[in-house]
Design a protein around this motif. Structure first.
Motif, PDB file in Angstrom:
ATOM      1  N   MET A  43      25.149  50.450  42.049  1.00 52.87           N
ATOM      2  CA  MET A  43      24.444  49.280  42.565  1.00 52.87           C
ATOM      3  C   MET A  43      23.001  49.264  42.073  1.00 52.87           C
ATOM      4  O   MET A  43      22.498  48.228  41.667  1.00 52.87           O
ATOM      5  N   LYS A  44      22.351  50.430  42.116  1.00 54.00           N
ATOM      6  CA  LYS A  44      20.957  50.498  41.680  1.00 54.00           C
ATOM      7  C   LYS A  44      20.832  50.166  40.197  1.00 54.00           C
ATOM      8  O   LYS A  44      19.918  49.462  39.797  1.00 54.00           O
ATOM      9  N   ASN A  45      21.783  50.680  39.375  1.00 53.06           N
ATOM     10  CA  ASN A  45      21.751  50.379  37.944  1.00 53.06           C
ATOM     11  C   ASN A  45      21.936  48.901  37.680  1.00 53.06           C
ATOM     12  O   ASN A  45      21.293  48.331  36.800  1.00 53.06           O
ATOM     13  N   ASN A  46      22.841  48.265  38.423  1.00 58.40           N
ATOM     14  CA  ASN A  46      23.081  46.834  38.224  1.00 58.40           C
ATOM     15  C   ASN A  46      21.835  46.029  38.551  1.00 58.40           C
ATOM     16  O   ASN A  46      21.504  45.079  37.840  1.00 58.40           O
ATOM     17  N   LEU A  47      21.141  46.393  39.609  1.00 56.06           N
ATOM     18  CA  LEU A  47      19.917  45.696  39.987  1.00 56.06           C
ATOM     19  C   LEU A  47      18.844  45.893  38.919  1.00 56.06           C
ATOM     20  O   LEU A  47      18.167  44.941  38.524  1.00 56.06           O
ATOM     21  N   MET A  48      18.717  47.121  38.428  1.00 54.10           N
ATOM     22  CA  MET A  48      17.719  47.390  37.401  1.00 54.10           C
ATOM     23  C   MET A  48      18.053  46.651  36.104  1.00 54.10           C
ATOM     24  O   MET A  48      17.158  46.154  35.428  1.00 54.10           O
ATOM     25  N   GLN A  49      19.333  46.565  35.761  1.00 51.62           N
ATOM     26  CA  GLN A  49      19.716  45.808  34.566  1.00 51.62           C
ATOM     27  C   GLN A  49      19.371  44.334  34.733  1.00 51.62           C
ATOM     28  O   GLN A  49      18.891  43.692  33.795  1.00 51.62           O
TER      29      GLN A  49
END
Length: 79
Positions: free
Chosen positions: A1-7
């Motif tokens: 989830m954190k990676n998707n938000l950062m992307q």
């Protein structure tokens, strides 16, 4: 989830950077504004590339772990 938000944040920053480059080239004389937007675009691109590679590594590691567990299970069932 954190990676998707950062992307998503990086992607938005890159779109803004492209708009900023176009604006700076169109309405401003040469200066630091263009380089600021070019730098922002470059940082966003490198961040997306890094996140993609990290995700690919995690997927490959999970796939290898799954294969290892399946081999282990098949060895136990042969006994």
């Amino acid at each position: 989830m954190k990676n998707n938000l950062m992307q998503l944040v990086r992607l938005v920053a890159m779109v803004l950077a492209i708009a900023g480059i176009i604006y700076a080239l169109e309405f401003m004389e040469r200066g630091i504004a263009v380089w600021f937007w070019v730098t922002l675009l470059g940082v966003g691109f490198v961040g997306l590339l890094y996140t993609f590679r990290l995700t690919q590594r995690r997927a490959a590691r999970a796939r290898r772990e799954q294969e290892r567990l399946e081999k282990k299970r098949s060895r136990r069932s042969k006994r």
